[in-house]
Design an enzyme around this catalytic site. Structure first.
Site, PDB file in Angstrom:
ATOM      1  N   TYR A 160      33.087  32.975  48.091  1.00 55.86           N
ATOM      2  CA  TYR A 160      31.663  33.041  48.449  1.00 55.86           C
ATOM      3  C   TYR A 160      30.834  31.962  47.752  1.00 55.86           C
ATOM      4  O   TYR A 160      29.663  31.787  48.064  1.00 55.86           O
ATOM      5  CB  TYR A 160      31.083  34.412  48.096  1.00 55.86           C
ATOM      6  N   LYS A 230      45.401  38.477  42.381  1.00 57.94           N
ATOM      7  CA  LYS A 230      46.611  37.714  42.724  1.00 57.94           C
ATOM      8  C   LYS A 230      46.917  36.832  41.507  1.00 57.94           C
ATOM      9  O   LYS A 230      47.133  35.616  41.607  1.00 57.94           O
ATOM     10  CB  LYS A 230      46.306  36.897  43.993  1.00 57.94           C
ATOM     11  N   ASP A 284      48.759  41.700  47.324  1.00 61.66           N
ATOM     12  CA  ASP A 284      49.645  41.928  48.474  1.00 61.66           C
ATOM     13  C   ASP A 284      50.297  43.310  48.379  1.00 61.66           C
ATOM     14  O   ASP A 284      50.419  44.028  49.374  1.00 61.66           O
ATOM     15  CB  ASP A 284      50.690  40.814  48.637  1.00 61.66           C
ATOM     16  N   ASP A 308      37.448  41.405  50.738  1.00 58.27           N
ATOM     17  CA  ASP A 308      37.187  41.234  52.161  1.00 58.27           C
ATOM     18  C   ASP A 308      38.340  41.840  52.961  1.00 58.27           C
ATOM     19  O   ASP A 308      38.145  42.663  53.859  1.00 58.27           O
ATOM     20  CB  ASP A 308      37.086  39.722  52.436  1.00 58.27           C
TER      21      ASP A 308
END
Ligand code: NAP
Length: 419
Positions: A160, A230, A284, A308
């Site tokens: 963003y 991540k 994930d 998101d």
């Protein structure tokens, strides 16, 4: 309290102003609440949600004084081509609690997202999305009632921040040269046109987001806060998010918060009462955990892009975008909005489901401390869905349902609230 700014083209209605003192919103019974109906299906769901929320306010002894403000196409018509007029930003800032429908963003070119601009201009740093199943709503999973999570997505940095350079420009070549020649990191860059983006994640941005998530868990009797990152691949951005998140948990909450990473079954019975467990998952893996171990997660705190993907995936499990509510939160600021976009192909057809915007209003009521009105909204929507008289998106997934227009669906909910 500062007096209302002098608006250019809008007139505030009569009513009182919500104020913010000592970290708390003070909400009168007759607040002025700015509303943006939004682009595309905003013209359908905006008025529908407005009447349901007003009915719930009135049934609990209050009255909302709506103040229509504009962004996107409706603003361009009124404000000489402007997408996000100062009037709108000033109104949300001054009145503190507002609600909006979706706004269209062109892909690949054209203006940057107005949603992002609004969240950043007003420093609404957390995007909050509660995901819970309404009985009777068809879902692609076997036990949709197990989904009861709330996502806290960082709203001002990561992707963003919008720092990127287009292939073929002088700027991108400058950045590439810097990376290769000064930072020595260009080895793996292929020749030819390249686009480059930067992903900033700060300690400040991470900590205030994680703090909001932990505070929420403590105030609402939730048992876990999961940091989703991540960090195995992006060690100094996503990995730092995880580390700073744990720092907040360990340094600011004493015995109220435990940081351990054990599974739900193993933890049961071991925890001090009312303690919140902060753990972490790689993004994930988390996308499968929400499907395979749905009931083990409560509150998820995430950088922007993970949030998101995950919040939409959670939304799908409880019946899709027509249902999923949300809000952007800053210090003393709330802008409620549905997860879905402007679905241009349905615009103006009085067809789509207004539930996501109505339940965003419910979340707005909760954040205002109007819990009785919030419960009334949820119960009435749930009863309406259970009756099988629903909009197309729900009707296509149930047997023997009756398809209603957006406005009919909202009118029937209003009747339930008012009876
Ligand atoms: P979308 O507008 O959310 O629509 C995608 C699909 O979701 C629709 O075709 C429809 O599926 C279903 N859907 C969405 N809202 C629904 C509702 N209220 N009731 C029933 N079904 C609903 O996503 P998009 O087409 O990717 O995006 C369109 C525009 O919205 C883009 O410009 C995007 O940037 C913008 N957007 C804005 C926001 C925001 O303002 N916060 C958020 C997301 C996207 P079916 O046709 O299968 O029934």
């Amino acid at each position: 309290m500062p007096s209302a700014p002098s608006f250019d083209q809008i007139e505030p209605p009569n009513g009182s102003t919500i104020t913010y003192e000592n970290g708390e919103l003070n909400v009168p019974d007759d607040p002025i609440i700015p509303i943006i109906h939004g682009d595309g299906i905003g013209q359908d769901v905006g008025p529908a949600a407005q009447k349901v929320l007003q009915a719930a306010a009135k049934a609990t002894g209050r009255e909302i004084n709506w103040m229509r403000v504009y962004a996107g196409a409706s603003a361009r018509d009124r404000y000489d081509g402007e997408n996000l007029p100062q009037d709108t930003v000033d109104a949300i800032k001054h009145y503190r609690v507002a609600i909006k429908g979706p706004l269209t963003t062109p892909v690949g070119a054209g203006f940057r997202s107005l949603n992002v601009a609004l969240r950043q201009t007003l420093d609404m740093y957390a995007n909050v999305r509660p995901t819970y199943h309404l009985e009777g709503v068809p879902s692609p999973v076997k036990n949709p009632q197990e989904m009861n999570m709330i996502t806290f997505r960082e709203n001002t940095e990561d992707v963003y921040s919008g720092i990127e350079w287009k292939a073929g420009t002088e700027d991108v070549e400058k950045v590439k040269k810097f990376l290769v020649e000064e930072m020595g990191v260009g080895e793996s860059l292929h020749d030819g046109p390249i686009g480059i983006g930067v992903k900033p994640i700060t300690e400040f941005g991470t900590k205030r987001l994680v703090r909001r998530a932990i505070d929420y868990a403590l105030e609402n009797d939730r048992q876990t806060v999961t940091l989703v990152h991540k960090g195995n691949i992006m060690k100094f951005t996503e990995g730092a998010f995880r580390d700073w998140g744990y720092e907040v948990a360990e340094e600011e909450y004493g015995d109220e918060v435990i940081t351990e990473d054990t599974l739900w079954e193993e933890r049961e019975g071991e925890l001090p009462e009312d303690a919140v467990v902060v753990n972490d998952r790689i993004a994930d893996n988390m996308l499968q955990q929400i499907l395979t171990r749905t009931d083990q997660y409560d509150v998820l705190a995430m950088p922007n892009l993970n949030g998101d993907y995950l919040s939409d995936a959670c939304g799908a499990q409880i019946g899709g975008l027509g249902i999923a509510p949300g809000a952007n939160i800053g210090d003393g600021l709330v802008l409620a909005e549905p997860v879905h976009g402007s679905a241009p192909k349905y615009a103006g057809q009085d067809k789509v489901n207004p539930t996501a915007l109505i339940l965003s209003g419910r979340l707005m009521f909760q954040l205002m401390g109007w819990n009785d009105a919030a419960d009334l909204v949820k119960d009435s929507v749930e009863a309406q869905v259970a009756s099988g008289r629903v909009t197309y998106d729900i009707e296509r997934g149930i047997e023997g349902g009756v398809k209603l227009a957006t406005s009919e669906f909202a009118d029937e909910i209003v009747k339930r609230i008012s009876s």
